[in-house]
Design a protein around this motif. Structure first.
Motif, mmCIF file in Angstrom:
data_model
loop_
_atom_site.group_PDB
_atom_site.id
_atom_site.type_symbol
_atom_site.label_atom_id
_atom_site.label_comp_id
_atom_site.label_asym_id
_atom_site.label_seq_id
_atom_site.Cartn_x
_atom_site.Cartn_y
_atom_site.Cartn_z
ATOM 1 N N ASP A 35 0.852 -1.197 0.000
ATOM 2 C CA ASP A 35 0.000 0.000 0.000
ATOM 3 C C ASP A 35 0.880 1.237 0.000
ATOM 4 O O ASP A 35 1.937 1.249 0.647
ATOM 5 C CB ASP A 35 -0.871 0.045 1.269
ATOM 6 C CG ASP A 35 -1.943 -1.019 1.288
ATOM 7 O OD1 ASP A 35 -2.982 -0.812 0.644
ATOM 8 O OD2 ASP A 35 -1.725 -2.055 1.948
ATOM 9 N N PRO A 37 0.249 5.911 -0.823
ATOM 10 C CA PRO A 37 -0.800 6.909 -1.054
ATOM 11 C C PRO A 37 -1.421 6.877 -2.457
ATOM 12 O O PRO A 37 -2.508 7.408 -2.658
ATOM 13 C CB PRO A 37 -0.085 8.240 -0.809
ATOM 14 C CG PRO A 37 1.034 7.900 0.109
ATOM 15 C CD PRO A 37 1.474 6.521 -0.309
ATOM 16 N N ARG A 38 -0.760 6.253 -3.403
ATOM 17 C CA ARG A 38 -1.291 6.205 -4.774
ATOM 18 C C ARG A 38 -2.079 4.930 -5.070
ATOM 19 O O ARG A 38 -2.576 4.754 -6.170
ATOM 20 C CB ARG A 38 -0.159 6.354 -5.781
ATOM 21 C CG ARG A 38 0.506 7.712 -5.713
ATOM 22 C CD ARG A 38 1.577 7.812 -6.787
ATOM 23 N NE ARG A 38 2.279 9.058 -6.708
ATOM 24 C CZ ARG A 38 2.034 10.103 -7.490
ATOM 25 N NH1 ARG A 38 1.096 10.043 -8.395
ATOM 26 N NH2 ARG A 38 2.736 11.205 -7.365
ATOM 27 N N THR A 39 -2.175 4.018 -4.103
ATOM 28 C CA THR A 39 -2.926 2.780 -4.320
ATOM 29 C C THR A 39 -4.288 2.905 -3.643
ATOM 30 O O THR A 39 -4.362 3.058 -2.428
ATOM 31 C CB THR A 39 -2.181 1.552 -3.758
ATOM 32 O OG1 THR A 39 -1.964 1.719 -2.354
ATOM 33 C CG2 THR A 39 -0.844 1.349 -4.444
ATOM 34 N N PRO A 40 -5.380 2.846 -4.418
ATOM 35 C CA PRO A 40 -6.708 2.974 -3.809
ATOM 36 C C PRO A 40 -7.074 1.772 -2.941
ATOM 37 O O PRO A 40 -7.938 1.870 -2.073
ATOM 38 C CB PRO A 40 -7.646 3.103 -5.007
ATOM 39 C CG PRO A 40 -6.896 2.513 -6.152
ATOM 40 C CD PRO A 40 -5.434 2.706 -5.867
ATOM 41 N N GLU A 41 -6.432 0.644 -3.172
ATOM 42 C CA GLU A 41 -6.631 -0.540 -2.349
ATOM 43 C C GLU A 41 -5.317 -1.309 -2.315
ATOM 44 O O GLU A 41 -4.392 -1.040 -3.093
ATOM 45 C CB GLU A 41 -7.760 -1.411 -2.890
ATOM 46 C CG GLU A 41 -7.561 -1.850 -4.330
ATOM 47 C CD GLU A 41 -8.803 -2.519 -4.902
ATOM 48 O OE1 GLU A 41 -8.617 -3.511 -5.616
ATOM 49 O OE2 GLU A 41 -9.915 -2.060 -4.641
ATOM 50 N N THR A 42 -5.223 -2.274 -1.427
ATOM 51 C CA THR A 42 -3.994 -3.050 -1.281
ATOM 52 C C THR A 42 -3.682 -3.804 -2.568
ATOM 53 O O THR A 42 -4.554 -4.440 -3.147
ATOM 54 C CB THR A 42 -4.136 -4.051 -0.118
ATOM 55 O OG1 THR A 42 -4.407 -3.318 1.080
ATOM 56 C CG2 THR A 42 -2.879 -4.884 0.059
ATOM 57 N N TYR A 52 2.513 -2.427 -10.939
ATOM 58 C CA TYR A 52 2.421 -1.123 -10.279
ATOM 59 C C TYR A 52 3.765 -0.397 -10.329
ATOM 60 O O TYR A 52 3.832 0.787 -10.669
ATOM 61 C CB TYR A 52 1.962 -1.297 -8.826
ATOM 62 C CG TYR A 52 1.919 0.005 -8.083
ATOM 63 C CD1 TYR A 52 0.904 0.931 -8.316
ATOM 64 C CD2 TYR A 52 2.901 0.332 -7.149
ATOM 65 C CE1 TYR A 52 0.871 2.142 -7.646
ATOM 66 C CE2 TYR A 52 2.872 1.540 -6.477
ATOM 67 C CZ TYR A 52 1.855 2.441 -6.731
ATOM 68 O OH TYR A 52 1.831 3.645 -6.067
#
Length: 119
Positions: A35, A37-42, A52
């Motif tokens: 995770d 700050p740029r990942t909306p979910e794990t 990613y």
């Protein structure tokens, strides 16, 4: 013995998908959780994590990520990472992030990242 955290962040500058996948896979478990700050979910698993990381090199060509400091308490490692490269104006830019990393043996099992160092 190589450091899986350093190996993982070395992958951020690799543009070739196969080479990047191999570098990420050498540093994390198959079921790694990630995770920031740029990942909306794990993000879960090596394939998704390698993809990613590939977005970083695609969106910031020539930039790299370098571990500049680590310390460990109670089995959790805090890693400070410098992301650097040329900005739109042609000058060198550096952004700092901090990651909290859990490992199983010599592989990363979970990583949570933050922008800056909380100062």
């Amino acid at each position: 013995m190589s450091d899986p955290i350093v190996n993982f962040f070395d992958a951020w500058k690799i543009e070739d998908p196969t080479a990047r996948f191999e570098k990420v896979a050498s540093a994390v478990t198959k079921s790694v959780d990630y995770d920031d700050p740029r990942t909306p979910e794990t993000i879960n698993g090596i394939n998704a994590l390698s993809d990613y990381v590939g977005m970083f090199s695609a969106n910031a060509p020539g930039w790299s990520a370098k571990v500049i400091n680590t310390d460990t308490t109670a089995g959790v490692t805090r890693a400070t990472v410098a992301f650097s490269g040329l900005g739109p104006d042609g000058s060198e830019k550096v952004q700092i992030g901090q990651y909290f990393v859990e490992q199983e043996g010599e592989l990363i099992t979970r990583m949570v990242g933050f922008v800056g160092t909380g100062e």
